[in-house]
Scaffold this motif. Structure first.
Motif, short mmCIF file in Angstrom:
data_model
loop_
_atom_site.label_atom_id
_atom_site.label_comp_id
_atom_site.label_asym_id
_atom_site.label_seq_id
_atom_site.Cartn_x
_atom_site.Cartn_y
_atom_site.Cartn_z
N ASP A 58 43.95 48.30 39.93
CA ASP A 58 43.59 46.92 39.59
C ASP A 58 44.73 45.96 39.91
O ASP A 58 44.51 44.87 40.44
CB ASP A 58 43.18 46.81 38.11
CG ASP A 58 41.81 47.40 37.84
OD1 ASP A 58 41.06 47.67 38.81
OD2 ASP A 58 41.47 47.59 36.65
N ALA A 59 45.97 46.35 39.59
CA ALA A 59 47.13 45.52 39.93
C ALA A 59 47.27 45.42 41.45
O ALA A 59 47.59 44.36 41.99
CB ALA A 59 48.40 46.09 39.31
N ALA A 105 45.47 43.34 34.53
CA ALA A 105 46.23 44.11 35.52
C ALA A 105 46.19 43.42 36.88
O ALA A 105 47.20 43.37 37.59
CB ALA A 105 45.69 45.54 35.61
N THR A 106 45.05 42.90 37.25
CA THR A 106 44.91 42.21 38.54
C THR A 106 45.81 40.97 38.57
O THR A 106 46.47 40.69 39.57
CB THR A 106 43.44 41.82 38.76
OG1 THR A 106 42.63 42.99 38.61
CG2 THR A 106 43.21 41.24 40.13
N ILE A 108 48.63 40.57 36.83
CA ILE A 108 50.03 41.02 36.91
C ILE A 108 50.40 41.40 38.34
O ILE A 108 51.45 41.01 38.85
CB ILE A 108 50.29 42.19 35.94
CG1 ILE A 108 50.20 41.69 34.49
CG2 ILE A 108 51.64 42.85 36.19
CD1 ILE A 108 50.15 42.79 33.45
N GLY A 109 49.53 42.17 38.99
CA GLY A 109 49.80 42.57 40.38
C GLY A 109 49.93 41.38 41.31
O GLY A 109 50.84 41.32 42.15
#
Length: 188
Positions: A58-59, A105-106, A108-109
């Protein structure tokens, strides 16, 4: 070109690895734990390895979307729009009837590629908020608000408004977590 980039980012966001783990194990993640097809629930339902796997994928979606925008265009506004698009695809995937994850998470990445310095005010905000709310998710999500003044200081108003929209999306997708935290605080 920009429209194609944003559409591709949205479509990439539609891939939800937690659903794939569920198919392989024979257990639907939507029927277990919180029902959310994100990293935290994957960890709750399938274990720590599943959490790490889903979080990284996801990140990675967020990082890849921002990296593609950086490579193809370079403008900060387009990078943030690409991050917003991949997060929308993750949270509201058309291929899964608009029932996706919450986008943390996406986010953050994507932020790691866009400007990793913006993680510092989030971490500081978390350090201040966590003792007050005593809920990891609520403190984490609320601390993302700190990037708004930082974006205003580092970028133009256009980028700040896009960042505001991204933070608003995170707050919206985590609204139940925030309400639960508020309710628990009031009952203590």
């Amino acid at each position: 070109m920009t429209l194609l980039l944003l559409l591709t980012s949205y479509i990439a966001g539609n891939y939800l690895p937690a659903l794939q783990i569920g198919k392989r194990s024979g257990a639907a993640i939507s029927a277990n734990g919180s029902g959310n097809p994100g990293a935290r629930n994957a960890g709750r339902v399938f274990g720590k390895k599943a959490f790490v796997f889903v979080f990284l994928i996801d990140a990675g979606k967020g990082a890849l979307a921002v990296w593609a925008a950086l490579s193809l265009d370079g403008r900060a506004a387009i990078q943030l729009m690409s991050l917003a698009a991949v997060m929308l695809g993750h949270c509201y995937p058309i291929v899964h009837r608009f029932k996706g994850g919450k986008g943390a998470a996406t986010f953050i990445g994507g932020l790691l590629i866009f400007n990793p310095v913006l993680l510092l005010p989030i971490l500081l905000g978390f350090a201040v908020l966590y003792p007050a709310v005593k809920r990891f998710t609520a403190a984490s999500v609320l601390s993302t608000i700190t990037i708004i003044p930082c974006c205003f200081w580092l970028y133009d108003i256009k980028e700040t408004l896009i960042a505001l929209g991204i933070v608003a999306l995170l707050l919206w997708t985590h609204r139940e977590n925030l309400q639960t935290s508020k309710g628990r605080k009031q009952t203590r």
